[in-house]
Scaffold this motif. Structure first.
Motif, PDB file in Angstrom:
ATOM      1  N   GLY A   7       0.011  -7.621  -4.806  1.00 34.01           N
ATOM      2  CA  GLY A   7      -0.856  -6.641  -5.228  1.00 34.01           C
ATOM      3  C   GLY A   7      -0.108  -5.475  -4.748  1.00 34.01           C
ATOM      4  N   ILE A   8      -0.860  -4.285  -5.374  1.00 33.75           N
ATOM      5  CA  ILE A   8      -0.271  -3.138  -5.196  1.00 33.75           C
ATOM      6  C   ILE A   8      -1.448  -1.953  -5.208  1.00 33.75           C
ATOM      7  CG2 ILE A   8       0.755  -2.669  -7.606  1.00 33.75           C
ATOM      8  CD1 ILE A   8       2.625  -0.360  -6.429  1.00 33.75           C
ATOM      9  N   ILE A   9      -1.552  -1.100  -4.248  1.00 36.43           N
ATOM     10  CA  ILE A   9      -2.943  -0.399  -4.109  1.00 36.43           C
ATOM     11  C   ILE A   9      -2.528   0.802  -3.626  1.00 36.43           C
ATOM     12  CG2 ILE A   9      -3.663  -1.324  -2.117  1.00 36.43           C
ATOM     13  CD1 ILE A   9      -6.378  -1.300  -3.323  1.00 36.43           C
ATOM     14  N   THR A  10      -3.264   1.958  -3.931  1.00 36.29           N
ATOM     15  CA  THR A  10      -3.644   3.280  -3.010  1.00 36.29           C
ATOM     16  C   THR A  10      -4.649   3.944  -3.288  1.00 36.29           C
ATOM     17  OG1 THR A  10      -2.263   5.373  -2.758  1.00 36.29           O
ATOM     18  CG2 THR A  10      -2.156   4.734  -4.944  1.00 36.29           C
ATOM     19  N   ASN A  11      -5.144   4.782  -2.541  1.00 38.93           N
ATOM     20  CA  ASN A  11      -6.182   5.773  -2.891  1.00 38.93           C
ATOM     21  C   ASN A  11      -5.624   7.276  -2.967  1.00 38.93           C
ATOM     22  OD1 ASN A  11      -8.917   5.905  -3.718  1.00 38.93           O
ATOM     23  ND2 ASN A  11      -9.389   6.805  -1.471  1.00 38.93           N
ATOM     24  N   SER A  12      -4.450   7.477  -2.819  1.00 47.95           N
ATOM     25  CA  SER A  12      -3.641   8.611  -2.554  1.00 47.95           C
ATOM     26  C   SER A  12      -3.338   9.272  -4.225  1.00 47.95           C
ATOM     27  CB  SER A  12      -2.371   8.565  -1.874  1.00 47.95           C
ATOM     28  OG  SER A  12      -1.631   9.882  -2.105  1.00 47.95           O
ATOM     29  N   GLU A  13      -3.903  10.182  -4.630  1.00 47.69           N
ATOM     30  CA  GLU A  13      -3.683  10.645  -5.971  1.00 47.69           C
ATOM     31  C   GLU A  13      -2.325  11.041  -6.322  1.00 47.69           C
ATOM     32  OE1 GLU A  13      -6.139  13.706  -8.051  1.00 47.69           O
ATOM     33  OE2 GLU A  13      -7.746  13.167  -6.499  1.00 47.69           O
ATOM     34  N   PRO A  14      -1.565  11.569  -5.599  1.00 49.97           N
ATOM     35  CA  PRO A  14       0.085  11.896  -6.101  1.00 49.97           C
ATOM     36  C   PRO A  14       0.656  10.531  -6.425  1.00 49.97           C
ATOM     37  CG  PRO A  14      -0.634  12.838  -3.989  1.00 49.97           C
ATOM     38  CD  PRO A  14      -1.569  12.265  -4.239  1.00 49.97           C
TER      39      PRO A  14
ATOM     40  N   ALA B 189       5.613  -3.069 -13.898  1.00 51.25           N
ATOM     41  CA  ALA B 189       7.262  -3.647 -13.774  1.00 51.25           C
ATOM     42  C   ALA B 189       7.149  -4.974 -12.910  1.00 51.25           C
ATOM     43  CB  ALA B 189       7.895  -2.653 -13.014  1.00 51.25           C
ATOM     44  N   LEU B 190       6.163  -5.135 -11.940  1.00 52.67           N
ATOM     45  CA  LEU B 190       5.895  -6.321 -11.306  1.00 52.67           C
ATOM     46  C   LEU B 190       5.161  -7.250 -11.751  1.00 52.67           C
ATOM     47  CD1 LEU B 190       6.129  -4.468  -7.711  1.00 52.67           C
ATOM     48  CD2 LEU B 190       7.675  -5.817  -8.699  1.00 52.67           C
ATOM     49  N   ASN B 191       4.341  -7.045 -12.970  1.00 52.40           N
ATOM     50  CA  ASN B 191       3.287  -7.633 -13.325  1.00 52.40           C
ATOM     51  C   ASN B 191       2.100  -8.045 -12.608  1.00 52.40           C
ATOM     52  OD1 ASN B 191       2.338  -9.534 -15.622  1.00 52.40           O
ATOM     53  ND2 ASN B 191       3.303 -11.294 -14.891  1.00 52.40           N
ATOM     54  N   LEU B 192       1.678  -7.182 -12.112  1.00 53.01           N
ATOM     55  CA  LEU B 192       0.550  -7.033 -11.035  1.00 53.01           C
ATOM     56  C   LEU B 192      -0.607  -6.450 -11.586  1.00 53.01           C
ATOM     57  CD1 LEU B 192       2.279  -6.319  -7.548  1.00 53.01           C
ATOM     58  CD2 LEU B 192       1.791  -8.422  -8.458  1.00 53.01           C
ATOM     59  N   ARG B 193      -1.847  -6.696 -11.273  1.00 49.51           N
ATOM     60  CA  ARG B 193      -2.904  -6.117 -11.767  1.00 49.51           C
ATOM     61  C   ARG B 193      -3.060  -4.794 -11.211  1.00 49.51           C
ATOM     62  NH1 ARG B 193      -8.418  -9.854 -10.731  1.00 49.51           N
ATOM     63  NH2 ARG B 193      -8.204 -10.939 -12.633  1.00 49.51           N
ATOM     64  N   CYS B 194      -3.424  -3.685 -12.272  1.00 49.77           N
ATOM     65  CA  CYS B 194      -3.702  -2.256 -12.118  1.00 49.77           C
ATOM     66  C   CYS B 194      -4.237  -1.727 -13.282  1.00 49.77           C
ATOM     67  CB  CYS B 194      -2.499  -1.646 -11.952  1.00 49.77           C
ATOM     68  SG  CYS B 194      -2.476  -0.027 -11.017  1.00 49.77           S
ATOM     69  N   ASN B 195      -4.937  -0.554 -13.142  1.00 50.52           N
ATOM     70  CA  ASN B 195      -5.112   0.314 -14.601  1.00 50.52           C
ATOM     71  C   ASN B 195      -3.766   0.352 -15.104  1.00 50.52           C
ATOM     72  OD1 ASN B 195      -6.633   1.571 -16.209  1.00 50.52           O
ATOM     73  ND2 ASN B 195      -7.141   3.274 -15.097  1.00 50.52           N
ATOM     74  N   SER B 196      -3.923   0.616 -16.467  1.00 48.69           N
ATOM     75  CA  SER B 196      -2.770   0.938 -17.291  1.00 48.69           C
ATOM     76  C   SER B 196      -2.336   2.345 -16.938  1.00 48.69           C
ATOM     77  CB  SER B 196      -3.189   0.980 -18.645  1.00 48.69           C
ATOM     78  OG  SER B 196      -4.059   1.889 -18.987  1.00 48.69           O
ATOM     79  N   ILE B 197      -0.924   2.471 -17.368  1.00 46.09           N
ATOM     80  CA  ILE B 197      -0.412   3.890 -16.947  1.00 46.09           C
ATOM     81  C   ILE B 197      -1.058   4.811 -17.802  1.00 46.09           C
ATOM     82  CG2 ILE B 197       1.951   5.093 -17.387  1.00 46.09           C
ATOM     83  CD1 ILE B 197       3.356   2.594 -17.073  1.00 46.09           C
ATOM     84  N   GLU B 198      -1.395   4.662 -18.964  1.00 49.46           N
ATOM     85  CA  GLU B 198      -2.071   5.699 -19.823  1.00 49.46           C
ATOM     86  C   GLU B 198      -3.311   5.891 -19.223  1.00 49.46           C
ATOM     87  OE1 GLU B 198      -0.800   7.392 -22.187  1.00 49.46           O
ATOM     88  OE2 GLU B 198       0.908   6.752 -21.751  1.00 49.46           O
ATOM     89  N   GLY B 199      -3.972   4.755 -18.882  1.00 50.93           N
ATOM     90  CA  GLY B 199      -5.513   4.823 -18.137  1.00 50.93           C
ATOM     91  C   GLY B 199      -5.468   5.797 -16.918  1.00 50.93           C
ATOM     92  N   THR B 200      -4.273   5.506 -16.174  1.00 49.92           N
ATOM     93  CA  THR B 200      -4.122   6.425 -15.108  1.00 49.92           C
ATOM     94  C   THR B 200      -3.942   7.838 -15.220  1.00 49.92           C
ATOM     95  OG1 THR B 200      -3.249   4.334 -13.916  1.00 49.92           O
ATOM     96  CG2 THR B 200      -2.781   6.599 -12.847  1.00 49.92           C
TER      97      THR B 200
ATOM     98  N   ILE C 111       0.958  -1.154  -0.083  1.00 55.44           N
ATOM     99  CA  ILE C 111       0.130   0.027   0.050  1.00 55.44           C
ATOM    100  C   ILE C 111       1.049   1.192   0.111  1.00 55.44           C
ATOM    101  CG2 ILE C 111      -1.638   1.196   1.333  1.00 55.44           C
ATOM    102  CD1 ILE C 111      -2.804  -1.290   2.353  1.00 55.44           C
ATOM    103  N   LEU C 112       0.694   1.910  -0.930  1.00 56.29           N
ATOM    104  CA  LEU C 112       1.373   3.432  -1.121  1.00 56.29           C
ATOM    105  C   LEU C 112       0.765   4.435  -0.247  1.00 56.29           C
ATOM    106  CD1 LEU C 112       2.206   3.286  -4.777  1.00 56.29           C
ATOM    107  CD2 LEU C 112       3.352   2.214  -2.988  1.00 56.29           C
ATOM    108  N   GLY C 113       1.431   4.918   0.764  1.00 58.58           N
ATOM    109  CA  GLY C 113       0.899   6.125   1.448  1.00 58.58           C
ATOM    110  C   GLY C 113       0.084   5.468   2.972  1.00 58.58           C
ATOM    111  N   GLY C 114       0.453   6.191   4.072  1.00 54.93           N
ATOM    112  CA  GLY C 114      -0.070   5.684   5.117  1.00 54.93           C
ATOM    113  C   GLY C 114      -0.869   6.653   5.972  1.00 54.93           C
TER     114      GLY C 114
END
Length: 395
Positions: free
Chosen positions: A63-70, A81-92, A2-5
């Motif tokens: 898995g990797i996740i955050t709800n922090s916009e930055p 890079a880690l081959n994990l599920r996420c929205n694409s870079i362009e979609g983000t 999780i990114l950000g605490g």
């Protein structure tokens, strides 16, 4: 991982722990609540792609996740890079960059204000002179209304352009200037899964009289006597479905003007101030944070949601205002009454007796809030009136 605490990440960490996951927290700070709640803490900047990827490999995260916009771009970059599920870079980037989303809406027939991306004051002045009406300026990729200003004259644009530009990130040093849409504003929180996007909770917003760009109240209800919420859901679902987001939370803002809904902003995250974590599950019956965590680690047990079975539950997120334009707080009345309301009511004050409080400048400087939940609008309205009568800030 999780990114950000920080405060808005705490519900995400708690849900991940409750689901039985080992939580690796990445945050450059060493004194925040999220550290205590996590299993392991790496004191690194969430904007440092290389270090996030390194930690992901060391910990072999699922898995990797955050709800922090930055940290959105960091999340997507590390996930790829880690081959994990996420929205694409362009979609983000589409959801993070307000100009890109305006361009997308224009291509897909979604109503939005006239706009222009500007890197210089001269470009902004040229747009303002062309539209010949009130405008609003905002950073391309900031949140919490930081750097957002209403513009009624060239003088105001001259005075405020620099502050708005300074609030933009280094990655997107530009502002968006657009015509100001006059009308009632709404928020919509939704969830995208393999069944398509569903708009789970709608609120009607009210704004401070002295700052029309900052809301003091969001009233959540599944129905409205004045506005067509079914049409609003249809527009919002269509927009998100067109972006090809594979999964995730959304938080959008619309305005109703001349009989039509205009998109103001949309982000690929849940609403802050405990909207996504407390209000959305209460109103809709779907815990979208839990759904998001499960998806990012490979669990495809998608929740279903049917607009034909909408209930009568309602809620309000109300932000307190300073009396008499602010001053030193001498006393706070009504806290005993707050405690008597039970689990239907939560609140937070960002000040104490002896502090100096001021009128709000943006979302992050509001002095406190409460969330009240009810099974009927009649009860909600009555309790809101009692709260107003019982709670007083004495300065």
């Amino acid at each position: 991982m999780i990114l950000g605490g920080g405060e808005n990440q705490i519900p995400l960490i708690k849900r991940a722990r409750a689901l039985g996951y080992f939580v690796v927290l990445c945050d450059f700070r060493d004194n925040i609540e999220g550290i205590v709640l996590s299993n392991r803490h790496y004191q690194i900047n969430t904007l440092d792609f290389a270090k996030l990827i390194e930690v992901g490999k060391i910990e072999q995260v699922d898995g990797i996740i955050t709800n922090s916009e930055p940290a959105f771009i960091s999340m997507a970059t590390a996930a790829v890079a880690l081959n994990l599920r996420c929205n694409s870079i362009e979609g983000t980037k589409l959801y993070k960059n307000k100009y890109l989303m305006r361009e997308f809406c224009k291509q897909h027939g979604i109503l939005s204000p006239l706009y222009r991306q500007c890197t210089s004051l001269e470009e902004a002045l040229d747009f303002f002179r062309q539209v010949k009406k009130k405008c609003i300026i905002k950073p391309l990729d900031n949140s919490a209304s930081r750097g957002v200003y209403s513009i009624n004259s060239e003088r105001e644009l001259l005075n405020l352009f620099g502050s708005s530009l300074a609030a933009s990130s280094a990655a997107n040093p530009a502002i968006l200037i657009e015509e100001y849409i006059v009308g009632t504003e709404f928020t919509i929180d939704g969830l995208m899964n393999s069944n398509g996007h569903k708009s789970l909770a709608i609120s009607e917003k009210k704004h401070y009289a002295y700052n029309e760009n900052v809301a003091y109240q969001l009233l959540f209800d599944n129905f409205s006597e004045k506005f067509d919420y079914n049409e609003l859901r249809k527009i919002n679902d269509h927009l998100v479905n067109q972006t090809n987001m594979p999964f995730g939370l959304t938080h959008a803002e619309y305005k109703f003007c001349n009989g039509r809904f205009y998109l103001i902003e949309i982000q690929a995250r849940g609403g802050g101030n405990f909207i996504a974590t407390d209000i959305v599950p209460f109103i809709s019956g779907i815990d979208s944070y839990t759904q998001q965590i499960k998806w990012c680690v490979g669990d495809d047990a998608d929740a279903t949601y049917n607009y034909d079975t909408l209930g009568k539950k309602c809620a309000v997120l109300h932000f307190f205002d300073v009396p008499s334009k602010g001053g030193i707080v001498k006393n706070i009345e009504g806290l005993d009454y707050f405690r008597s309301l039970g689990d239907k009511f939560i609140y937070d004050l960002h000040f104490k007796i002896g502090d100096t409080i001021h009128e709000t400048k943006d979302d992050s400087t509001r002095i406190g809030w409460y969330i009240l939940k009810s099974n009927s609008r009649k009860e909600l309205n009555a309790l809101m009136k009692h709260i107003t009568n019982n709670f007083k800030i004495i300065i």
